[in-house]
Design a protein around this motif. Structure first.
Motif, PDB file in Angstrom:
ATOM      1  N   MET A   1       0.830  -1.191   0.000  1.00  0.00           N
ATOM      2  CA  MET A   1       0.000   0.000   0.000  1.00  0.00           C
ATOM      3  C   MET A   1       0.877   1.258   0.000  1.00  0.00           C
ATOM      4  N   VAL A   2       1.931   1.263   0.768  1.00  0.00           N
ATOM      5  CA  VAL A   2       2.827   2.420   0.825  1.00  0.00           C
ATOM      6  C   VAL A   2       3.525   2.615  -0.517  1.00  0.00           C
ATOM      7  N   ILE A   3       3.933   1.529  -1.141  1.00  0.00           N
ATOM      8  CA  ILE A   3       4.616   1.615  -2.439  1.00  0.00           C
ATOM      9  C   ILE A   3       3.658   2.158  -3.495  1.00  0.00           C
ATOM     10  N   GLN A   4       2.411   1.706  -3.484  1.00  0.00           N
ATOM     11  CA  GLN A   4       1.426   2.195  -4.451  1.00  0.00           C
ATOM     12  C   GLN A   4       1.175   3.691  -4.269  1.00  0.00           C
ATOM     13  N   THR A   5       1.046   4.119  -3.021  1.00  0.00           N
ATOM     14  CA  THR A   5       0.830   5.536  -2.741  1.00  0.00           C
ATOM     15  C   THR A   5       2.032   6.360  -3.188  1.00  0.00           C
ATOM     16  N   ALA A   6       3.237   5.876  -2.944  1.00  0.00           N
ATOM     17  CA  ALA A   6       4.450   6.579  -3.369  1.00  0.00           C
ATOM     18  C   ALA A   6       4.515   6.677  -4.892  1.00  0.00           C
ATOM     19  N   MET A   7       4.153   5.611  -5.578  1.00  0.00           N
ATOM     20  CA  MET A   7       4.157   5.631  -7.042  1.00  0.00           C
ATOM     21  C   MET A   7       3.146   6.638  -7.589  1.00  0.00           C
ATOM     22  N   ILE A   8       1.973   6.701  -6.997  1.00  0.00           N
ATOM     23  CA  ILE A   8       0.958   7.668  -7.428  1.00  0.00           C
ATOM     24  C   ILE A   8       1.466   9.092  -7.214  1.00  0.00           C
ATOM     25  N   ILE A   9       2.094   9.337  -6.088  1.00  0.00           N
ATOM     26  CA  ILE A   9       2.638  10.671  -5.802  1.00  0.00           C
ATOM     27  C   ILE A   9       3.715  11.036  -6.823  1.00  0.00           C
ATOM     28  N   ILE A  10       4.579  10.104  -7.150  1.00  0.00           N
ATOM     29  CA  ILE A  10       5.646  10.366  -8.134  1.00  0.00           C
ATOM     30  C   ILE A  10       5.048  10.660  -9.506  1.00  0.00           C
ATOM     31  N   VAL A  11       4.055   9.898  -9.918  1.00  0.00           N
ATOM     32  CA  VAL A  11       3.427  10.123 -11.222  1.00  0.00           C
ATOM     33  C   VAL A  11       2.755  11.496 -11.273  1.00  0.00           C
ATOM     34  N   VAL A  12       2.053  11.859 -10.219  1.00  0.00           N
ATOM     35  CA  VAL A  12       1.382  13.162 -10.177  1.00  0.00           C
ATOM     36  C   VAL A  12       2.405  14.295 -10.168  1.00  0.00           C
ATOM     37  N   LEU A  13       3.455  14.171  -9.375  1.00  0.00           N
ATOM     38  CA  LEU A  13       4.493  15.204  -9.347  1.00  0.00           C
ATOM     39  C   LEU A  13       5.188  15.341 -10.696  1.00  0.00           C
ATOM     40  N   ASP A  14       5.423  14.223 -11.360  1.00  0.00           N
ATOM     41  CA  ASP A  14       6.031  14.272 -12.687  1.00  0.00           C
ATOM     42  C   ASP A  14       5.109  14.991 -13.669  1.00  0.00           C
ATOM     43  N   TRP A  15       3.835  14.702 -13.611  1.00  0.00           N
ATOM     44  CA  TRP A  15       2.856  15.344 -14.489  1.00  0.00           C
ATOM     45  C   TRP A  15       2.780  16.846 -14.227  1.00  0.00           C
ATOM     46  N   VAL A  16       2.761  17.232 -12.964  1.00  0.00           N
ATOM     47  CA  VAL A  16       2.668  18.650 -12.600  1.00  0.00           C
ATOM     48  C   VAL A  16       3.929  19.412 -13.011  1.00  0.00           C
ATOM     49  N   ASN A  17       5.075  18.748 -12.978  1.00  0.00           N
ATOM     50  CA  ASN A  17       6.345  19.416 -13.264  1.00  0.00           C
ATOM     51  C   ASN A  17       6.808  19.241 -14.705  1.00  0.00           C
ATOM     52  N   ARG A  18       5.923  18.916 -15.620  1.00  0.00           N
ATOM     53  CA  ARG A  18       6.269  18.835 -17.044  1.00  0.00           C
ATOM     54  C   ARG A  18       5.441  19.876 -17.782  1.00  0.00           C
ATOM     55  N   TYR A  19       6.127  20.810 -18.406  1.00  0.00           N
ATOM     56  CA  TYR A  19       5.418  21.853 -19.139  1.00  0.00           C
ATOM     57  C   TYR A  19       6.264  22.328 -20.313  1.00  0.00           C
ATOM     58  N   TYR A  20       5.666  23.182 -21.139  1.00  0.00           N
ATOM     59  CA  TYR A  20       6.298  23.638 -22.371  1.00  0.00           C
ATOM     60  C   TYR A  20       6.310  25.156 -22.391  1.00  0.00           C
ATOM     61  N   GLU A  21       7.410  25.720 -22.837  1.00  0.00           N
ATOM     62  CA  GLU A  21       7.509  27.161 -23.021  1.00  0.00           C
ATOM     63  C   GLU A  21       7.685  27.450 -24.498  1.00  0.00           C
ATOM     64  N   LEU A  22       6.934  28.416 -24.993  1.00  0.00           N
ATOM     65  CA  LEU A  22       7.086  28.867 -26.365  1.00  0.00           C
ATOM     66  C   LEU A  22       7.894  30.151 -26.328  1.00  0.00           C
ATOM     67  N   ARG A  23       9.141  30.059 -26.681  1.00  0.00           N
ATOM     68  CA  ARG A  23      10.047  31.208 -26.691  1.00  0.00           C
ATOM     69  C   ARG A  23      10.126  31.752 -28.120  1.00  0.00           C
ATOM     70  N   PRO A  24      10.644  32.956 -28.303  1.00  0.00           N
ATOM     71  CA  PRO A  24      10.683  33.535 -29.658  1.00  0.00           C
ATOM     72  C   PRO A  24      11.418  32.689 -30.692  1.00  0.00           C
ATOM     73  N   ASP A  25      12.400  31.886 -30.307  1.00  0.00           N
ATOM     74  CA  ASP A  25      13.182  31.114 -31.268  1.00  0.00           C
ATOM     75  C   ASP A  25      12.985  29.611 -31.183  1.00  0.00           C
ATOM     76  N   GLU A  26      12.302  29.132 -30.135  1.00  0.00           N
ATOM     77  CA  GLU A  26      12.255  27.692 -29.921  1.00  0.00           C
ATOM     78  C   GLU A  26      11.129  27.291 -28.984  1.00  0.00           C
ATOM     79  N   ILE A  27      10.796  26.009 -29.049  1.00  0.00           N
ATOM     80  CA  ILE A  27       9.893  25.387 -28.078  1.00  0.00           C
ATOM     81  C   ILE A  27      10.787  24.683 -27.069  1.00  0.00           C
ATOM     82  N   VAL A  28      10.504  24.878 -25.785  1.00  0.00           N
ATOM     83  CA  VAL A  28      11.305  24.250 -24.737  1.00  0.00           C
ATOM     84  C   VAL A  28      10.400  23.353 -23.907  1.00  0.00           C
ATOM     85  N   GLN A  29      10.810  22.088 -23.769  1.00  0.00           N
ATOM     86  CA  GLN A  29      10.104  21.140 -22.915  1.00  0.00           C
ATOM     87  C   GLN A  29      10.866  21.081 -21.597  1.00  0.00           C
ATOM     88  N   ILE A  30      10.197  21.414 -20.511  1.00  0.00           N
ATOM     89  CA  ILE A  30      10.813  21.438 -19.187  1.00  0.00           C
ATOM     90  C   ILE A  30      10.152  20.356 -18.344  1.00  0.00           C
TER      91      ILE A  30
END
Length: 108
Positions: free
Chosen positions: A1-30
């Motif tokens: 149960m603890v491992i499943q909860t930790a995995m869910i937290i990691i997946v959610v944090l990864d999703w929240v911390n992945r975004y894209y910036e459109l800069r004048p010369d390029e697209i940046v995936q962060i």
């Protein structure tokens, strides 16, 4: 149960911390939870952009952007992009060389 909860937290944090910036010369995936990783894709290398939206994506206005860059011999997929059609319009505005039929913008 603890491992499943930790995995869910990691997946959610990864999703929240992945975004894209459109800069004048390029697209940046962060992304990254602890360390940030930035990958830059210059507009000049883009040959085509495809917007992919399923039923839920059309209802909630999100989708996947498929960008073909021939120099990489590969497609890049930006997933869960909010308002993907606006994303494509901003890319067009930032890169005036994409006018005149040289580049193909497709909607799937």
């Amino acid at each position: 149960m603890v491992i499943q909860t930790a995995m869910i937290i990691i997946v959610v944090l990864d999703w929240v911390n992945r975004y894209y910036e459109l800069r004048p010369d390029e697209i940046v995936q962060i992304s990254g939870i602890i360390t940030k990783r930035e990958v830059e894709y210059p507009y000049g290398n883009i040959q085509s952009i495809t917007v992919i939206q399923g039923l839920m994506g059309r209802i909630c206005n999100f989708g996947t952007i498929d960008i073909y860059i021939p120099t990489l011999w590969n497609d890049l997929y930006f997933t869960e992009v909010p308002d993907p059609h606006k994303f494509v319009e901003i890319v067009k505005e930032f890169n005036p060389t994409m006018e005149g039929g040289k580049f193909l913008f497709r909607h799937a």
